[in-house]
Design a protein around this motif. Structure first.
Motif, PDB file in Angstrom:
ATOM      1  N   VAL A  67      18.563  -7.455  -5.862  1.00  0.00           N
ATOM      2  CA  VAL A  67      19.234  -8.658  -5.400  1.00  0.00           C
ATOM      3  C   VAL A  67      18.649  -9.053  -4.044  1.00  0.00           C
ATOM      4  O   VAL A  67      18.529  -8.229  -3.142  1.00  0.00           O
ATOM      5  CB  VAL A  67      20.759  -8.437  -5.274  1.00  0.00           C
ATOM      6  N   ARG A  68      18.296 -10.323  -3.931  1.00  0.00           N
ATOM      7  CA  ARG A  68      17.820 -10.875  -2.657  1.00  0.00           C
ATOM      8  C   ARG A  68      19.037 -11.453  -1.934  1.00  0.00           C
ATOM      9  O   ARG A  68      19.712 -12.339  -2.453  1.00  0.00           O
ATOM     10  CB  ARG A  68      16.781 -11.954  -2.923  1.00  0.00           C
ATOM     11  N   LEU A  69      19.312 -10.949  -0.735  1.00  0.00           N
ATOM     12  CA  LEU A  69      20.495 -11.323   0.031  1.00  0.00           C
ATOM     13  C   LEU A  69      20.092 -12.092   1.280  1.00  0.00           C
ATOM     14  O   LEU A  69      19.176 -11.679   1.990  1.00  0.00           O
ATOM     15  CB  LEU A  69      21.265 -10.061   0.448  1.00  0.00           C
ATOM     16  N   THR A  70      20.787 -13.201   1.552  1.00  0.00           N
ATOM     17  CA  THR A  70      20.493 -14.016   2.726  1.00  0.00           C
ATOM     18  C   THR A  70      21.789 -14.301   3.482  1.00  0.00           C
ATOM     19  O   THR A  70      22.797 -14.658   2.870  1.00  0.00           O
ATOM     20  CB  THR A  70      19.835 -15.353   2.321  1.00  0.00           C
ATOM     21  N   VAL A  71      21.743 -14.138   4.810  1.00  0.00           N
ATOM     22  CA  VAL A  71      22.869 -14.450   5.688  1.00  0.00           C
ATOM     23  C   VAL A  71      22.387 -15.469   6.715  1.00  0.00           C
ATOM     24  O   VAL A  71      21.351 -15.272   7.357  1.00  0.00           O
ATOM     25  CB  VAL A  71      23.387 -13.191   6.415  1.00  0.00           C
ATOM     26  N   THR A  72      23.149 -16.547   6.871  1.00  0.00           N
ATOM     27  CA  THR A  72      22.858 -17.544   7.891  1.00  0.00           C
ATOM     28  C   THR A  72      24.098 -17.698   8.753  1.00  0.00           C
ATOM     29  O   THR A  72      25.146 -18.085   8.260  1.00  0.00           O
ATOM     30  CB  THR A  72      22.503 -18.902   7.276  1.00  0.00           C
ATOM     31  N   GLY A  73      24.002 -17.372  10.013  1.00  0.00           N
ATOM     32  CA  GLY A  73      25.123 -17.466  10.936  1.00  0.00           C
ATOM     33  C   GLY A  73      25.428 -16.099  11.482  1.00  0.00           C
ATOM     34  O   GLY A  73      24.750 -15.138  11.158  1.00  0.00           O
ATOM     35  N   PRO A  74      26.396 -15.961  12.297  1.00  0.00           N
ATOM     36  CA  PRO A  74      27.235 -17.036  12.800  1.00  0.00           C
ATOM     37  C   PRO A  74      26.464 -17.940  13.760  1.00  0.00           C
ATOM     38  O   PRO A  74      25.345 -17.643  14.150  1.00  0.00           O
ATOM     39  CB  PRO A  74      28.359 -16.302  13.513  1.00  0.00           C
ATOM     40  N   ALA A  75      27.129 -18.997  14.130  1.00  0.00           N
ATOM     41  CA  ALA A  75      26.514 -19.960  15.050  1.00  0.00           C
ATOM     42  C   ALA A  75      26.240 -19.285  16.394  1.00  0.00           C
ATOM     43  O   ALA A  75      26.819 -18.248  16.706  1.00  0.00           O
ATOM     44  CB  ALA A  75      27.456 -21.146  15.232  1.00  0.00           C
ATOM     45  N   PRO A  76      25.387 -19.847  17.209  1.00  0.00           N
ATOM     46  CA  PRO A  76      25.132 -19.272  18.533  1.00  0.00           C
ATOM     47  C   PRO A  76      26.432 -19.139  19.324  1.00  0.00           C
ATOM     48  O   PRO A  76      27.408 -19.848  19.064  1.00  0.00           O
ATOM     49  CB  PRO A  76      24.191 -20.276  19.189  1.00  0.00           C
ATOM     50  N   ALA A  77      26.436 -18.233  20.290  1.00  0.00           N
ATOM     51  CA  ALA A  77      27.646 -17.952  21.068  1.00  0.00           C
ATOM     52  C   ALA A  77      28.203 -19.196  21.738  1.00  0.00           C
ATOM     53  O   ALA A  77      29.401 -19.313  21.944  1.00  0.00           O
ATOM     54  CB  ALA A  77      27.346 -16.885  22.110  1.00  0.00           C
ATOM     55  N   THR A  78      27.377 -20.130  22.085  1.00  0.00           N
ATOM     56  CA  THR A  78      27.859 -21.355  22.709  1.00  0.00           C
ATOM     57  C   THR A  78      27.258 -22.568  22.009  1.00  0.00           C
ATOM     58  O   THR A  78      26.123 -22.530  21.572  1.00  0.00           O
ATOM     59  CB  THR A  78      27.514 -21.404  24.213  1.00  0.00           C
ATOM     60  N   THR A  79      28.067 -23.568  21.854  1.00  0.00           N
ATOM     61  CA  THR A  79      27.554 -24.804  21.271  1.00  0.00           C
ATOM     62  C   THR A  79      27.479 -25.900  22.332  1.00  0.00           C
ATOM     63  O   THR A  79      27.198 -27.043  22.033  1.00  0.00           O
ATOM     64  CB  THR A  79      28.451 -25.275  20.105  1.00  0.00           C
TER      65      THR A  79
END
Length: 174
Positions: A67-79
């Motif tokens: 299984v190919r697993l991808t994680v995107t995030g969390p967002a940067p500490a500050t926006t």
């Protein structure tokens, strides 16, 4: 004309055909005796006989898991924008490959991730009683591949990493 006649004729021909046996020392295959007189096979007995064909069957390997697993995030500490007015860049996706039976790939916790998938019979998301903080810091995940021969296609967004870890165990823990 009966629409079942061609199929019935083919079946009768295959059943009436003598077996072919051959070994490397015999040379060409030898065919058993054929009968041209009436037999109990019915009207198809007058058709030419075809030799039976033995097809070697390769051993079937147990279906594995990749299984190919991808994680995107969390967002940067500050926006908040930087002094020059630019916003922080979006997080880059992280991708690993998980293999099971035996556990491997480049997943850092492959043994635990495979055990989690086996415990849930391949389900990635599951119920959890874990209480997570109510902070919205979204994490997107994706899984594509095969678990024990069954196709896997999963994509979901979780509110934060606590929720992700509680609902997926070690699968996306990389």
């Amino acid at each position: 004309m009966n629409t079942h006649t061609p199929a019935a004729l083919l079946a009768a021909l295959l059943l009436a055909a003598p077996a072919v046996t051959a070994s490397p020392s015999d040379g060409p295959a030898s065919q058993g005796p054929t009968s041209h007189g009436p037999t109990s096979h019915g009207p198809a007995s007058h058709a030419p006989t075809l030799p039976a064909v033995t097809v070697p069957v390769a051993p079937v390997a147990p279906a594995g898991t990749t299984v190919r697993l991808t994680v995107t995030g969390p967002a940067p500490a500050t926006t908040a924008p930087t002094p020059d007015g630019a916003t922080a860049p979006a997080p880059a996706p992280r991708t690993v490959t998980l293999r099971c039976d035996p556990a491997g790939g480049d997943h850092p916790r492959a043994d635990e991730a495979c055990a989690d998938l086996d415990a849930t019979q391949g389900r990635i998301d599951r119920e959890s009683d874990t209480a997570c903080i109510l902070l919205y810091d979204p994490v997107e995940v994706r899984a594509e591949g095969v678990w024990h021969g069954r196709p896997v296609s999963f994509a979901r967004q979780y509110g934060n990493t606590c929720e992700l870890n509680a609902r997926t165990g070690a699968v996306f823990a990389f």
